[in-house]
Structure formats: structure tokens, C-alpha cells
Design an enzyme around this catalytic site. Structure first.
Site, PDB file in Angstrom:
ATOM      1  NE  ARG A 115      -2.751   0.511   3.408  1.00 19.11           N
ATOM      2  CZ  ARG A 115      -2.105   1.085   4.439  1.00 19.11           C
ATOM      3  NH1 ARG A 115      -1.711   2.338   4.368  1.00 19.11           N
ATOM      4  NH2 ARG A 115      -1.877   0.403   5.545  1.00 19.11           N
ATOM      5  CE  LYS A 150     -12.257   6.378 -18.881  1.00 16.63           C
ATOM      6  NZ  LYS A 150     -12.612   7.666 -18.308  1.00 16.63           N
TER       7      LYS A 150
HETATM    8  C1  LIG Z   1     -13.058   8.164 -16.987  1.00 13.50           C
HETATM    9  C2  LIG Z   1     -12.632   9.474 -16.501  1.00 13.50           C
HETATM   10  C3  LIG Z   1     -12.406   9.731 -15.136  1.00 13.50           C
HETATM   11  C4  LIG Z   1     -12.656   8.691 -14.057  1.00 13.50           C
HETATM   12  O1  LIG Z   1     -11.824   7.599 -14.201  1.00 13.50           O
HETATM   13  P1  LIG Z   1     -12.163   6.110 -13.674  1.00 13.50           P
HETATM   14  O2  LIG Z   1     -10.914   5.377 -14.032  1.00 13.50           O
HETATM   15  O3  LIG Z   1     -13.378   5.656 -14.391  1.00 13.50           O
HETATM   16  O4  LIG Z   1     -12.380   6.213 -12.190  1.00 13.50           O
HETATM   17  C5  LIG Z   1     -11.967  10.988 -14.770  1.00 13.50           C
HETATM   18  N1  LIG Z   1     -11.772  11.955 -15.684  1.00 13.50           N
HETATM   19  C6  LIG Z   1     -11.978  11.750 -17.001  1.00 13.50           C
HETATM   20  C7  LIG Z   1     -11.755  12.862 -17.961  1.00 13.50           C
HETATM   21  C8  LIG Z   1     -12.425  10.521 -17.457  1.00 13.50           C
HETATM   22  O5  LIG Z   1     -12.652  10.334 -18.764  1.00 13.50           O
END
Ligand SMILES: *Cc1c(COP(=O)(O)O)cnc(C)c1O
Length: 405
Positions: free
Chosen positions: A70, A220
Site C-alpha cells: 500500500r 483511458k
Molecule cells: C473516466 C474518466 C475519469 C474517471 O476515471 P475512472 O478510471 O473511471 O475512475 C476521470 N476523468 C476523465 C476525464 C475521465 O474520462
């Protein structure tokens, strides 16, 4: 002494190594034990000490070395060092999700009575976290369209500690001028945080424009293969890094080593994927613009985008997200999403596969009709997250579905 470098050592990289080189090598060197070229997964919760004295020295911070996952883990550390190199920051903090990054930043830096200014069209849950949750702890927030710097200027108060900017925004691809916003924040004594998920460090590096902290949903582009949820925070200074690291450790949103390894693997091809998807998006945006079933296309690489000049100044390319409105409104959008075959009907973005979705009823369904209207998300708007398939196949898929409307 092992003759191999420590895994986190990337001293073998030239000082001015290009982004492709750093995405592959930064923070990584052949494994010191067996020389494995691919980064090992240190799938362990805890690390053995050679002696009680060593354990004592590590806890006292008098000796470098791992204690417990952690707090820090070698696989996660490679990912953190690699993304920190791409963003040009002091160090990285990997967390369990993009929202873990947002919450760690808020919990690490804000106190009761503080005020936050946020771009009004940020990722929905980032805004909801402030509005519904941090408000319970006495933290106040204002949401403004930061694409106009005067709005940011007017929203600042003496208690404003943090300004949270997302650019380009989702799904309307509105841009905020990072350098101008950073100047305004710093004059007011506030820290500037940028959610750089949409652009990735290949296309935009906010720390170079004055931001104090950058964060990503690594779910992403950074991972890029639609198979892991994750997040990362990069601070500009050692002092901010320490405050955020403390929040990661105590609130416990640490990234798991296996998750880190998958993201590290996806990251190696980030520059290649981002450019391939962007080339596809540029062509598809032009095709959509010329199609009679399409009323309007929003894409920073088109001459019709109102902030095209800013896009070319602060970004190295317009990216691979496209928003467009169909002449036939939501019904036509629904028909389009039903008839495409290669583009998949799903939310998320930044993966190798092309995804299509309807913001007003899906990703942005949490907004009221008035908020949707104010932020430019009409019922006719469709969002396309362009992937890395063959352009001809994507063109054929979209044009066949559009022709049938
Ligand atoms: C998807 C997304 C998030 C959140 O991310 P998670 O991995 O789903 O928790 C935050 N900011 C943007 C711009 C995103 O596209």
C-alpha cells in the site's frame, strides 16, 4: 552488488530522449535478479527485511527500500516513474481508479472552509464528488466555464485553494487556456490541477504550462486496451508529492501490482496508439462534416472549431474524440448507434477499439435538462471515441449507417 541497474533506474536514457523512447523505457531497466527484459510483477503485499535493524531503518526513512505494497511497490513504482517522465513532473502516484486520483487530490489538499473552482463540464463524477460529498466536510465549490478566463477570475475567492481544470472537455471538446489559467490561479495563491485524461501526455503536458498537478484516468489512453481501471497523479514539486502520497497511503486508494503491470504494458505503445487514432479521427471528422445526415461536427482539428488556434498552441494534435449532431435529432442518433457494426455501443474512451455513445442519456444523464442545455450537450449529440482500426473499415461502417438514416 548486482551488475544490473535497479529497476527504477533509467539513467541509461539520454537526457533528451523522445516520448516514444520514454514511454517504453523510463523508470525501467532489466530486472536486477534474472535480467528479465519485461518488467516483473512484484505480486506481494509485504517485503522481507534482512534484519530487525533494517526494518527499523526503513520505517524511520533512513534507508531506501520496500516495506508494504500500500505504501510502495516496485512494479507500481516503474509505472509511476514512467508517467512522471512523460508529464515532466517530480514523481507519480498510481491509484486504483481515475476517481481515486480525484478523491486523493481533494482529500490530500483541502480542509474545512476551503473553496474550489472547477470547470463546469468536467467528468461528471468529479463534479458530483465536490457537490454532494466534499460539501459534507465544509468544502465549497463553484463550477464555471473556464474556456473564458474571466469566468475563472471572477469565481476566485480569498479561500480558493484549488482550481480543477479539464481540457478538452467531454463531450463538447471545449478548451481552457492552460498558461493563462495558471497565471490567474497563482496570482490568487491557488493550486492548479488538470485532468489530462482526454489529451494524454502525448498531446498535452499541463505542467509545462504552469499546472501544479496533473491527473489521469489510466483506464483511458494510458492503458489503452479497455481491460483495466486505474488512475495516476503527477505533482510538479516534492512538497506536493509528499502531501498527495500521504493521502494515497492513508486513504488507501493504492494501485495493485498486477493492475500496474497491465497499465505499464499498455503505456509502451501510447504515442503510437494516440497518433493512429488521431489520424483516423481527423479523416472521420471530415467525412462526417460532409455527410448530409450530420448537422454539426465538433472536433478541434476542423477549421470550424472555435478554438482551433488555442488547440494548435497548447496541444500537439486534436486527439481522437469527436462529437456530432445529427440532422434527425436523437431518433437519428439512436438509429445510427443501432446500425453501426464495427463501432461498439459503449461508454469509456482511449482504447484501441472505436466506441460510440449518446451523452445526454448515458455519460451525462446525471445533468438536468437546464445543465445539459447550458453545457451544449443537445439530445442530438453523439460521441465517437475513435480507435485504431483500419480507416477504410471505420469509414465504411459509419457511412453505411449514416446513409441509411
Ligand atoms: C473516466 C474518466 C475519469 C474517471 O476515471 P475512472 O478510471 O473511471 O475512475 C476521470 N476523468 C476523465 C476525464 C475521465 O474520462
Amino acid at each position: 552488488m548486482p551488475h544490473h541497474a535497479d529497476p527504477k533506474d533509467s539513467a541509461h536514457l539520454p537526457e533528451d530522449a523522445g516520448i516514444e523512447t520514454r514511454a517504453i523505457h523510463a523508470g525501467q531497466a532489466p530486472d536486477p535478479v534474472y535480467g528479465a527484459v519485461a518488467p516483473p510483477i512484484y505480486q506481494t503485499s509485504t517485503f522481507a527485511f534482512a534484519s530487525p535493524e533494517q526494518g527499523e531503518r526503513r520505517f524511520a526513512g533512513k534507508e531506501e527500500g520496500y516495506i508494504y505494497t500500500r505504501l510502495a511497490n516496485p512494479t507500481t513504482r516503474m509505472l509511476e516513474d514512467c508517467v512522471a517522465s512523460l508529464e515532466g513532473g517530480h514523481a507519480g502516484i498510481a491509484v486504483a481508479s481515475g476517481m481515486g486520483a480525484v478523491s486523493t487530490i481533494f482529500l490530500g489538499l483541502l480542509s474545512q472552509g476551503d473553496h474550489v473552482v472547477m470547470t463546469d463540464t468536467v467528468y461528471g463524477p468529479s463534479r458530483l464528488l465536490l457537490e454532494h460529498d466534499l460539501s459534507r466536510f465544509g468544502i465549497d465549490a463553484s463550477f464555471v466555464d473556464t474556456s473564458r478566463t474571466e469566468n475563472l477570475q471572477q469565481a476566485l475567492r480569498s479561500e480558493t485553494r484549488l482550481v480543477f481544470i479539464e481540457t478538452p472537455t467531454n463531450p463538447t471538446l471545449r478548451l481552457s487556456d492552460l498558461a493563462a489559467c495558471a497565471r490567474i490561479c497563482h496570482q490568487a495563491g491557488a493550486l492548479m490541477v488538470v485532468d489530462n485524461t482526454f489529451a494524454s501526455p502525448v498531446l498535452q503536458r499541463p505542467l509545462e504550462r504552469g499546472a501544479d498537478i496533473v491527473m489521469h484516468s489510466t483506464t483511458k489512453y494510458i492503458n489503452g486496451h479497455g481491460d483495466v481501471v486505474g488512475g495516476i497523479i503527477i505533482a510538479r514539486t516534492a512538497e506536493l508529492h509528499q502531501r498527495l502520497l500521504r493521502a494515497r497511503i492513508y486513504f488507501g486508494a493504492s494501485m495493485d501490482p498486477h493492475q500496474s503491470w497491465l497499465v505499464l504494458r499498455g503505456l509502451k505503445t501510447l504515442p503510437l496508439r494516440v497518433r493512429a487514432a488521431q489520424d483516423n479521427a481527423q479523416s472521420l471528422a471530415r467525412m462526417l462534416e460532409d455527410h448530409p445526415a450530420v448537422r454539426r461536427v465538433i472536433y478541434p482539428g476542423l477549421a470550424t472549431h472555435p478554438q482551433r488556434v488555442l488547440a494548435s498552441r497548447q496541444m500537439e494534435g486534436p486527439g481522437s474524440m469527436i462529437a456530432f449532431e445529427l440532422a434527425g435529432g436523437y431518433e437519428a442518433g439512436k438509429a445510427l448507434m443501432t446500425r453501426v457494426r464495427l463501432a461498439t455501443l459503449a461508454v469509456s474512451l482511449g482504447g484501441v477499439e472505436t466506441l460510440i455513445e449518446h451523452p445526454a442519456s448515458m455519460t451525462h444523464a446525471g445533468l438536468s435538462a437546464a445543465e445539459l442545455e447550458a453545457t451544449g450537450i443537445s439530445p442530438a449529440l453523439v460521441r465517437l471515441a475513435v480507435g485504431c482500426e483500419s480507416l477504410a473499415d471505420l469509414e465504411q461502417d459509419l457511412s453505411r449507417a449514416l446513409d441509411s438514416l
